[in-house]
Motif scaffolding. Sequence first.
Motif, PDB file in Angstrom:
ATOM      1  N   VAL A 116      -8.238   2.016  -4.947  1.00 44.40           N
ATOM      2  CA  VAL A 116      -9.594   2.119  -4.757  1.00 44.40           C
ATOM      3  C   VAL A 116     -10.279   3.392  -4.548  1.00 44.40           C
ATOM      4  CG1 VAL A 116     -11.285   1.452  -2.720  1.00 44.40           C
ATOM      5  CG2 VAL A 116      -9.475  -0.041  -3.026  1.00 44.40           C
ATOM      6  N   SER A 172       0.802  -1.237   0.078  1.00 41.13           N
ATOM      7  CA  SER A 172      -0.129   0.083   0.230  1.00 41.13           C
ATOM      8  C   SER A 172       0.799   1.264  -0.199  1.00 41.13           C
ATOM      9  CB  SER A 172      -0.998   0.135   1.124  1.00 41.13           C
ATOM     10  OG  SER A 172      -1.636   1.109   1.315  1.00 41.13           O
ATOM     11  N   LYS A 204      -3.593  -1.951  -7.866  1.00 38.56           N
ATOM     12  CA  LYS A 204      -5.006  -1.585  -7.888  1.00 38.56           C
ATOM     13  C   LYS A 204      -5.058  -0.478  -6.948  1.00 38.56           C
ATOM     14  CE  LYS A 204      -6.593  -6.410  -7.468  1.00 38.56           C
ATOM     15  NZ  LYS A 204      -6.992  -7.322  -6.668  1.00 38.56           N
ATOM     16  N   GLU A 256     -13.162  -0.598  -6.517  1.00 42.20           N
ATOM     17  CA  GLU A 256     -11.500  -1.261  -6.614  1.00 42.20           C
ATOM     18  C   GLU A 256     -11.303  -1.209  -8.099  1.00 42.20           C
ATOM     19  OE1 GLU A 256      -9.424  -4.631  -4.187  1.00 42.20           O
ATOM     20  OE2 GLU A 256      -9.879  -5.394  -6.340  1.00 42.20           O
TER      21      GLU A 256
END
Lengths: 738, 257, 538
Positions: free
Chosen positions: C231, C139, C229, C241
């Motif tokens: 979100v 992240s 990805k 997402e």
Amino acid sequence: MNQAFRKKIKRNDRIARWVITVGGMAIIFSVIFILVLIAKVSLPLFLPPDAELHASTRMPRVENIRAVGMDEYLETGYVIDASGTIRFFNVKDGAPLDQELLSGAGGNRSLLAVETYGRLNHVLRWSDGSLTIDQVKFRPYFDAENDNRRSILHRVESLASFPVPATGPGVQTLARVGGEGRQVRIDLYSDNRLLVQLIEVSENFLGEEEVTEAEHQLAFDTAGDVSALVLSSDGTRLYAGTKQGELLRWDLSDSEEPTLLEKIQAFADRREITVLNLVYGDVSLAVGDSTGQVTTWFPVRDDSGVWKLTRIHDLSRHSAPVAAISPSPRDKSVISFSSEGLLVDHMTSERSLLSLGRKDRLQLYSMTTRGNAIMGLTDDGRLQSWKLEIPHPEVSLGTLFGKVWYEGYDEPVYAWQSSAATDDYEPKLSLTPLIFGTLKGTFYAMLLAVPLAIFGAIYTSQFARPRLRALIKPAVEVMAAIPTVIIGFLAALWLAPLIERSLGSLFLSLVLVPAALMISILAWQGARKIEPLRRLERGFEFLAVAPVVILAMAIAAGLGPGLEQTFFAGDLKQWLFTEMGTRYDPRNCIIIAFAMGFAVIPIVFTIAEDSLSNVPSSLKAASLALGASRWQTVWRVILPSASPGIFAGTMIGFGRAVGETMIVLMATGNTAIMDLSIFNGMRPLSANIAVEIPEAPVDGSLYRTLFLSAVILFVMTFIVNTVAEIVRQRLRAKYGRF
Amino acid sequence: MTTLKIENPVIEVEDLRFFYGESRALHGIDLKFPEKRVTALIGPSGCGKSTLLRCFNRMNDLVDGSRVEGQVLLDGENIYDRNTDIIELRRKVGMVFQKSNPFPKSIYENVIYGLRIAGENDKALFDERVETSLKGAALWDEVKDRLNESALGLSGGQMQRLCIARAIAVNPKVILMDEPCSALDPKSTARVEELIGELRENFTIIIVTHNMQQAARVSDLTAFLFEGNLIEFGVTEQLFVKPQNKQTEDYITGRFG
Amino acid sequence: MSKRPSKEMNKYWRVGEPMVWLSGAALTLTLLSAVTLLVVIVMNGLGVFWPSNIEQVKLTDGTAVYGQFVRSEETADGSGLRHQYKIANRDLYGLDFRWIDQTDIASTGHPRDLIVLERSEHGDFYGTLQQLFTVAGNSVAATFDNLQQQLSAAKHDLELLSELEKKLNDASYEMEQMRLTLLKFDYEGVPAGALERQELEQRKSELDARFADLIELQTRRVDDARKAKAVFADAGGRGKEVVLLDIVQAYTPNTMSTTDKVIFYGGKLVELVAGEPRESNTEGGLFPAIFGTVMLIFVMSLFSFPFGVIAAIYLREYAKEGPLVRIVRIAVNNLAGIPSIVYGIFGLGFFVYGIGHSIDALFFPERLPTPTFGTGGLLWASLTLALLTVPVVIVSTEEALGAIPREMREGSYALGATKFQTLYRVLLPMASPGIMTGLILAMARAAGEVAPLMITGVVKLAPALPIDGNFPFVHLDRKFMHLGFHIYDIGFQSPNVEAAKPMVFVTTLLLVLIVLLMSSVAIRLRNKMKKRYTFGTF
């Protein structure tokens, strides 16, 4: 000059002459042959059908033949004799192949009669009164081992058997096995009683088979004895004809309660109905009578909403009573048989297609499952087969251009509906609504385009300042180059919703714009006294008018909704429907008039302007010198001299509108209706071709009909253009220039 | 009719008859054109003088439905012979038209057009011919600085002289002139007439004109045609001063035509 | 005294002065309609790619949406205004557009953190960035800059993948060729044991293995790459997402300066001209359609230009003038007015089903019943259009030749030129502007013509361009895309017409520009030529 070079240039010259001459002529003629080639594709529609004697053989030592049949490749034939044996043989030379005993045969039972329906389904009536149904199946087989040679495999399948009813066998019997485990046997007794036996096999909710059996005596009251019977192939509808010309119709779909739907006096002269059968699709009833006439009937709803059998088509007439009728298993053709031989007719087109076996004294016949051949048995025992060449039985001038009473319709109509989900569908190939659509769209487009273009051209050529003219003319010519797909797209996705939203404003502007013009012309009389303003009269009028037109349109747009609110209960479209009975299609002739008019204006404009400005200026000067005003000069002198050119322009514009495809494809609803209302759409020939041709099987009736409609388009535009061109060349000869 | 004695004729016309379809335009003409002289053909409109002129380089072949009988001998050979090479003929017999007709090319290209189509490719030869021809046509001084400019930018008289230059660039024996000055102003006409006088030193010139003064000014010999017939042929001075024939006299004194 | 004006007025009407005004009005209406058409196209077309600000509309019921304002109109009952917004997020809301009544709006604003995503599926997404994951699954801080950074990494992955894709395509093309050769062997009866056959089968199995490897590699790489990805949240806070690979582009319209927007707009234009279409043609570029159109025009010109010119030369210079030539001339003039759909159906019947089927039967019998030339394709469409435009070329060439004064020909003949020399040294150069005019008009017509193409080989989405790196490089049997048909197709055949509209307008604008440019050049050339030929007549 050196000799070699001279030779070379001479040779070049000869080659060039030859190439150009041959090439030029070839190109021009190949272009012109387009019509010929298109016409050639559509021509087979009108070719007469043809039957060719394929083979005539004899099966030795076989007697008492009850039925004959053949595969669709015309290779393997069969006969069923009284002993219940089916014998296959080679159609060409009669050589026996193999034979088998049918399922119903055995004991000392013999076969009395065979009735055939559908795809070689044979209903066999045995001497003890029992009935069986057997189907003969043929299947082509390609032998991979043996060079992929084709051979025909055959097989007999037993579909159903019906025991003798308790009351004994009737004088006439019928049996059908329907698709969903439904078996029906009908017995007609000599005292005019009809016995119906039904067996229904259904699955219950547990997935178990449930068999329902039912037996009914049908009560009816007729003037004459029942002489002909037919049962639909799914066993749900029963028809009977009597010796006094009556027709009866029952519904057997409810196994508990068969109902007599109607009884009519079909023929006023009470002629005997000798034979009944159902045309492919089981909708139309073919009736043969003692006068030899073959007619078809189907139920039509009358004024009170009751379905009533109605005489629809009159087919061929034999000179002897009709002995048998059988439908083609392929299309709506009907084969009728009398002591005179076979007649093949197509029901929809009422075309008498063929007459066969006049001299052969046929006893039995049957058609292949593809409808491409007929086999018959003559009274001297020959097995005769004919190959049929009926490429387009459903097409005739009548079906293409006339009103036709199609199955399921309340009256004869002009209709175009080329395809449907099922095979037994009756194609509706009437070109009349399409021609109507073409002319309707063209009419509305021309209505808008011609006055605008001609008056615009008059103004441009006669009144506008030369410098402006040099701008206007190319601008309009460029307008002609805008692809029609763009015009069509804007018409459909921008103009149509806009007009639908502001229909009131549109009608209001039809009043307001002319009114505003009139008012401003009146006002101008005062204003023109002022010298600087008066300069507008030297060829700037059209610029001065622009704000007036725009203002009038803006006012109309503003007032439109209010107008609808006040006078048409808020919705003009709804009001049109309820008060005037016209439905408002969002894609309608108003849109077409604007869009196609837009496409046509530049064409008419350019040609008209050319011919107007080529009128010799001496004529104009002479008229002005005599004291005529500028408009009088134009109206009395210039316009008459240029009229052939204006006519030519209008014609060419007409030709363009007739053939325009993309605009109408996108901006009309493409429904083939015949209604002059400006609020409906239509389906013109050109769009129809574009829509249908990708789906049309090559060389099928639809394909050829579409080519025929292209020929019609070609001819329409060719005539119009030729007239225009001749007029134009005359004009050219008159004034030296074009 | 004519007693004129012609020494070494370049073109001899013997019993020439010409037809447009069914109608006859020339009724048996007999004429001889002397070398390096200017011969004028005069006569009223439609007398056949242009038709006759166009017979000498077979320009009439281009007219559909035309037909020629009789003989035209060029250096003793009949040009209407089956074996005559028209291309060769036209190179020997140049032509200047009533309307000047330079091609929409440069002045230079106009002059060498005849050479190019004959397959010449020699740049030096081109340059030389352009200069001599333009000098010969008295145009050199006016255009030598703009040889590569379009010929369409020249004045009417200059264009006509360019056409003459174009004609002489291929060194013809004979130059046919079909009313070369009819579309020109008097000043340009004078220049062209002057030029014709110079050209006779090297070329045989046959000129058609409807202007009798011009014929008198530029020609050595004059032939008078009327309704497709040769009426009189003689030395220009004599023909104009003492015409032998009544019709000739009527015409040159302006009683008709 | 009061009589004079009325008399004057009478005269004013009598001499028809008002009619002059009315005819002027007719011209005005004509020109106004043309201007309206252009204005509508330009207004709708130009604005499509402009990254307008996105509003956050808070409604009185407490919900909120992000939307791009489209237009306003009065509500049906006339009680007030309602506004149309493009709300995007098709996968969440099902609709792209939404009408909101003025009375339902509590407040509007332009949130600066709002991001617009152009996605390769489901259209645009309006939302704010919540979380961001790298390929490795880590992240990272959810900032726009980080997003852009990750996106460019994803773009790099995509390029690698597309290289792989290209290899796969080549391999599958090769496999297809082998299959066809095998079919040919079958057809020619080459026995199963024959050497060449065994060899081919050997090669084929090798290729099959390689293909399978490539597929596996691709699947693995895609799976890896798809781990990156982000979100996003819509206005109501609903999370979504999005795989970074699926994002074509991300931008923040509310913080972009005008310069940024102009640059963005330019980028979109480049994509339009050079990019591939996406989402059943309603997004992305028009490259295949432009390419197809150009190829079509080119191949058509190859046929119609020489043939048209030769036919015209024949008619004007070589044919004997007479009734036959007059009839032929009328016929040729006429052919220019024959509806294009008639040519189309002829092309289908003659070229596709006639010649095409014969070619298949002669040269590709092993592939039957799958047609090679016996179905619509670029060649047949071009030939059909060539037929359609040959009359245009003939007519204008003939006019140009006819306008050359007779003296030009005589001057050339008098110098000893042959007819052919006269033709190519004098006449053709003089007629060339006229011939060019005809050719350009023909090309403009071909660019805008759709109806005959629809039945001779145009498709909404062609799998491959007519020119590529596989032998024989030019595939005239292939189906192709076309700008005009593109308009028809996305305007009328696409499932979501409202969402497709902007693209239709853009395509329309492009086509109009091309066609108008071509035809104005042609018209100017022609007018110039008319002036030029007047020199000989002084």
